[in-house]
Design an enzyme around this catalytic site. Structure first.
Site, PDB file in Angstrom:
ATOM      1  N   LYS A 151      -2.154  -4.987  98.254  1.00  0.00           N
ATOM      2  CA  LYS A 151      -1.098  -6.091  97.112  1.00  0.00           C
ATOM      3  C   LYS A 151      -1.186  -6.951  97.329  1.00  0.00           C
ATOM      4  CE  LYS A 151       2.864  -2.457  95.922  1.00  0.00           C
ATOM      5  NZ  LYS A 151       4.031  -2.906  95.451  1.00  0.00           N
ATOM      6  N   GLY A 152      -1.637  -7.732  98.374  1.00  0.00           N
ATOM      7  CA  GLY A 152      -0.897  -8.980  98.901  1.00  0.00           C
ATOM      8  C   GLY A 152      -1.958 -10.181  98.273  1.00  0.00           C
ATOM      9  N   ASP A 190      -5.867 -11.837 101.882  1.00  0.00           N
ATOM     10  CA  ASP A 190      -4.723 -12.258 101.294  1.00  0.00           C
ATOM     11  C   ASP A 190      -4.546 -13.397 102.795  1.00  0.00           C
ATOM     12  OD1 ASP A 190      -3.715  -9.522 102.187  1.00  0.00           O
ATOM     13  OD2 ASP A 190      -1.459 -10.172 102.206  1.00  0.00           O
ATOM     14  N   ASP A 207      -3.341 -11.505 110.364  1.00  0.00           N
ATOM     15  CA  ASP A 207      -2.632 -11.852 111.339  1.00  0.00           C
ATOM     16  C   ASP A 207      -2.929 -10.914 112.804  1.00  0.00           C
ATOM     17  OD1 ASP A 207      -0.621 -12.235 112.983  1.00  0.00           O
ATOM     18  OD2 ASP A 207       1.517 -10.112 111.697  1.00  0.00           O
ATOM     19  N   LYS A 244      -4.394 -16.748 110.677  1.00  0.00           N
ATOM     20  CA  LYS A 244      -3.275 -17.260 111.413  1.00  0.00           C
ATOM     21  C   LYS A 244      -3.350 -17.114 112.920  1.00  0.00           C
ATOM     22  CE  LYS A 244       1.036 -14.423 109.695  1.00  0.00           C
ATOM     23  NZ  LYS A 244       2.405 -14.024 109.572  1.00  0.00           N
ATOM     24  N   PHE A 285       5.679 -16.273 109.784  1.00  0.00           N
ATOM     25  CA  PHE A 285       5.671 -15.136 108.223  1.00  0.00           C
ATOM     26  C   PHE A 285       5.715 -16.354 106.923  1.00  0.00           C
ATOM     27  CE2 PHE A 285       7.219 -12.097 105.693  1.00  0.00           C
ATOM     28  CZ  PHE A 285       6.395 -10.349 105.845  1.00  0.00           C
ATOM     29  N   VAL A 286       4.451 -15.816 106.548  1.00  0.00           N
ATOM     30  CA  VAL A 286       4.987 -16.676 105.280  1.00  0.00           C
ATOM     31  C   VAL A 286       4.799 -15.313 103.810  1.00  0.00           C
ATOM     32  CG1 VAL A 286       3.580 -18.380 106.058  1.00  0.00           C
ATOM     33  CG2 VAL A 286       1.889 -16.523 105.057  1.00  0.00           C
ATOM     34  N   ASP A 313       4.219 -11.570 100.448  1.00  0.00           N
ATOM     35  CA  ASP A 313       5.925 -10.546 100.257  1.00  0.00           C
ATOM     36  C   ASP A 313       6.444 -10.459 100.893  1.00  0.00           C
ATOM     37  OD1 ASP A 313       4.472  -8.337 100.440  1.00  0.00           O
ATOM     38  OD2 ASP A 313       6.205  -7.653  99.644  1.00  0.00           O
TER      39      ASP A 313
HETATM   40  P1  IMP Z   1      -2.719  -7.431 110.239  1.00  0.00           P
HETATM   41  O1  IMP Z   1      -3.138  -6.136 110.276  1.00  0.00           O
HETATM   42  O2  IMP Z   1      -1.783  -7.556 111.276  1.00  0.00           O
HETATM   43  O3  IMP Z   1      -3.759  -8.583 110.726  1.00  0.00           O
HETATM   44  O4  IMP Z   1      -1.714  -8.038 109.441  1.00  0.00           O
HETATM   45  C1  IMP Z   1      -2.742  -7.612 108.116  1.00  0.00           C
HETATM   46  C2  IMP Z   1      -1.045  -7.503 106.717  1.00  0.00           C
HETATM   47  O5  IMP Z   1      -0.197  -7.527 107.133  1.00  0.00           O
HETATM   48  C3  IMP Z   1      -1.426  -8.238 105.871  1.00  0.00           C
HETATM   49  O6  IMP Z   1      -2.738  -7.995 104.408  1.00  0.00           O
HETATM   50  C4  IMP Z   1      -0.494  -8.268 104.958  1.00  0.00           C
HETATM   51  O7  IMP Z   1      -0.406  -7.937 104.406  1.00  0.00           O
HETATM   52  C5  IMP Z   1       0.683  -7.599 106.398  1.00  0.00           C
HETATM   53  N1  IMP Z   1       0.817  -9.666 106.755  1.00  0.00           N
HETATM   54  C6  IMP Z   1       0.283  -9.972 107.970  1.00  0.00           C
HETATM   55  N2  IMP Z   1       1.513 -10.877 108.175  1.00  0.00           N
HETATM   56  C7  IMP Z   1       2.406 -11.562 107.182  1.00  0.00           C
HETATM   57  C8  IMP Z   1       2.891 -12.614 106.720  1.00  0.00           C
HETATM   58  O8  IMP Z   1       3.024 -13.566 107.013  1.00  0.00           O
HETATM   59  N3  IMP Z   1       3.278 -12.870 105.288  1.00  0.00           N
HETATM   60  C9  IMP Z   1       3.398 -11.572 104.593  1.00  0.00           C
HETATM   61  N4  IMP Z   1       2.019 -10.553 104.695  1.00  0.00           N
HETATM   62  C10 IMP Z   1       2.131 -10.458 105.730  1.00  0.00           C
HETATM   63 MG    MG Z   2       0.962  -6.510 103.209  1.00  0.00          MG
END
Ligand code: IMP
Ligand code: MG
Length: 188
Positions: free
Chosen positions: A51-52, A108, A111, A139, A160-161, A167
């Site tokens: 949803k982000g 969105d 990470d 990040k 974490f933002v 959210d």
């Molecule tokens: P990744 O697979 O570790 O890159 O995580 C990506 C997903 O984790 C993003 O699409 C977000 O939904 C969630 N996410 C990662 N970091 C944050 C944060 O700081 N705040 C909120 N959601 C996050």
């Molecule tokens: Mg998410």
């Protein structure tokens, strides 16, 4: 802000503003201009990752002066609320056939990058004419593998933002800016 009190002003879980509202607006407009130039003559299909990405995609779509099409998908990653395990599952798939389309994935935040690398593989298998990614936030120093991110809004510290679509347990998505979240993280 139409005279109303910021409903989040005394929330002890919210920390510093990482990206302010006016800075977001300006950068989204710039990305829109860049995408308008890059995709001239081959309007993209925007694929928002729910949803982000819903707030960012809404603003970005209107900043692109081309007849774009919009679709959405939802993924779930196994793991806690603040860490990703890398095992990703498509919860809601696209309605559109990607064959021969110019696909622009709108994310969105990146990470670990595991969600995105899974998504990219899965979408490339559908044989689009092109596939690029536009991520609002990346990040710093978090990605174990080099991700091919063509369009990035901002590089941010690895806190974490929340806000502007992001959210914690479904809250804070409607914050107009991006802020550090300092509270307890609920798994959900
Ligand atoms: P990744 O697979 O570790 O890159 O995580 C990506 C997903 O984790 C993003 O699409 C977000 O939904 C969630 N996410 C990662 N970091 C944050 C944060 O700081 N705040 C909120 N959601 C996050
Ligand atoms: Mg998410």
């Amino acid at each position: 802000m139409s005279g109303a009190v910021d409903p989040w002003h005394d929330d002890p879980h919210l920390g510093e503003i990482v990206v302010a509202e006016d800075v977001l607006d300006k950068r989204v407009a710039e990305l829109g201009d860049e995408l308008t130039a890059d995709y001239e003559g081959r309007p993209p299909l925007l694929v928002g990752v729910l949803k982000g990405a819903f707030v960012f995609m809404s603003d970005l779509a209107r900043a692109i002066k081309l007849p774009v099409e919009i679709d959405v998908m939802a993924v779930a990653s196994y793991g806690s609320a603040t860490t990703t395990s890398g095992v990703v599952r498509i919860v809601k798939d696209l309605d559109s056939d990607l064959t021969g389309r110019h696909v622009l994935v709108v994310e969105d935040i990146v990470d670990s990058g595991l969600t995105l690398s899974y998504l990219r593989r899965s979408l490339l298998a559908r044989e689009p004419a092109s596939l690029e990614v536009c991520a609002l936030l990346v990040k710093e120093g978090q990605q174990p593998v080099k991700l091919d991110l063509r369009y990035v809004g901002f590089h941010v510290p690895p806190d974490f933002v929340v806000g502007y679509g992001l959210d914690v347990a479904e809250r804070y998505r409607n914050l107009p800016d991006v802020r550090v979240y300092k509270g307890p993280v609920t798994v959900g």
